[in-house]
Design a protein around this motif. Structure first.
Motif, PDB file in Angstrom:
ATOM      1  N   SER A   1       0.814  -1.217   0.000  1.00  0.00           N
ATOM      2  CA  SER A   1       0.000   0.000   0.000  1.00  0.00           C
ATOM      3  C   SER A   1       0.849   1.269   0.000  1.00  0.00           C
ATOM      4  O   SER A   1       0.435   2.288  -0.561  1.00  0.00           O
ATOM      5  N   ASP A   2       2.034   1.201   0.575  1.00  0.00           N
ATOM      6  CA  ASP A   2       2.882   2.378   0.646  1.00  0.00           C
ATOM      7  C   ASP A   2       3.503   2.772  -0.695  1.00  0.00           C
ATOM      8  O   ASP A   2       3.994   3.896  -0.838  1.00  0.00           O
ATOM      9  N   ILE A   3       3.460   1.905  -1.701  1.00  0.00           N
ATOM     10  CA  ILE A   3       4.067   2.234  -2.999  1.00  0.00           C
ATOM     11  C   ILE A   3       3.025   2.564  -4.065  1.00  0.00           C
ATOM     12  O   ILE A   3       3.378   2.860  -5.203  1.00  0.00           O
ATOM     13  N   LEU A   4       1.749   2.520  -3.720  1.00  0.00           N
ATOM     14  CA  LEU A   4       0.711   2.763  -4.726  1.00  0.00           C
ATOM     15  C   LEU A   4       0.884   4.118  -5.410  1.00  0.00           C
ATOM     16  O   LEU A   4       0.662   4.239  -6.614  1.00  0.00           O
ATOM     17  N   GLY A   5       1.283   5.122  -4.671  1.00  0.00           N
ATOM     18  CA  GLY A   5       1.483   6.454  -5.245  1.00  0.00           C
ATOM     19  C   GLY A   5       2.621   6.524  -6.245  1.00  0.00           C
ATOM     20  O   GLY A   5       2.695   7.461  -7.044  1.00  0.00           O
ATOM     21  N   ALA A   6       3.509   5.540  -6.238  1.00  0.00           N
ATOM     22  CA  ALA A   6       4.635   5.520  -7.178  1.00  0.00           C
ATOM     23  C   ALA A   6       4.272   4.879  -8.516  1.00  0.00           C
ATOM     24  O   ALA A   6       5.054   4.935  -9.459  1.00  0.00           O
ATOM     25  N   VAL A   7       3.090   4.270  -8.599  1.00  0.00           N
ATOM     26  CA  VAL A   7       2.650   3.656  -9.854  1.00  0.00           C
ATOM     27  C   VAL A   7       2.154   4.763 -10.768  1.00  0.00           C
ATOM     28  O   VAL A   7       1.252   5.511 -10.418  1.00  0.00           O
ATOM     29  N   ARG A   8       2.759   4.868 -11.942  1.00  0.00           N
ATOM     30  CA  ARG A   8       2.440   5.946 -12.882  1.00  0.00           C
ATOM     31  C   ARG A   8       1.620   5.477 -14.079  1.00  0.00           C
ATOM     32  O   ARG A   8       1.043   6.288 -14.779  1.00  0.00           O
TER      33      ARG A   8
END
Length: 185
Positions: A156-163
């Protein structure tokens, strides 16, 4: 099929991969996927993640935003059930212990539980085929380790890094993975 190529691989501990690898961590699953992509020389591609493949696809897309053009995620999660619902941890551990003990038996009764949850409307022939596939494609010890790994996964902590543009879908009535897990993505 004239415009696209589908590449499927056997994950760690499943199918034709090493049946009992020493390292059964989420990071190794992602590294394995990266190795497959590199070995095939894939540059920029669309990625389909299904069920436990969803967090792997998300982790790869976050690591390599330049390589993933699109994501299609079906029936998956960013947080495994023991993370999303800690009260399920004891039940998940009990399930993993049962898998280690009962998965490989010729009698498909235990595996039928998973088949019925995932394909409740399947024909008896389809259910038998999946029951057999489960037994043949994964050793009991590896299946238990995979359950422990997937239920404790948290990306969940890396979802914002998915472009990559992403479509998230989930089947109605999926009893394997709650629809709320896909909604979180």
């Amino acid at each position: 099929s004239s415009e696209f190529r589908l590449i499927r691989y056997d994950g760690r501990g499943m199918g034709l991969s090493d049946p009992d690898p020493a390292d059964m961590t989420f990071e190794r699953f992602v590294d394995d996927f990266e190795d497959v992509v590199d070995a095939l020389g894939l540059g920029h591609f669309s990625l389909l993640g299904i069920s436990q493949g969803v967090p792997i696809a998300l982790a790869f897309a976050a690591r390599h935003p330049d390589r993933v053009s699109r994501l299609l995620l079906h029936g998956g999660y960013a947080r495994g059930s023991s993370v999303a619902q800690p009260e399920r941890s004891a039940g998940n551990e009990a399930l993993a212990n049962l898998i280690a003990e009962r998965w490989g038996q010729d009698n498909p009764a235990f595996r039928q539980l998973f088949t019925s949850l995932g394909m409740p409307n399947a024909s008896p022939e389809q259910m038998q085929e999946l029951n057999d596939l489960q037994r043949l494609s994964c050793l009991p010890k590896a299946a238990a380790r995979i359950v422990r790994m997937t239920t404790t996964t948290d990306v969940s902590d890396i979802l914002g890094a998915v472009r990559a543009p992403t479509l998230v879908t989930h089947s109605r009535g999926d009893a394997w993975i709650a629809v709320e897990r896909s909604r979180e993505i």
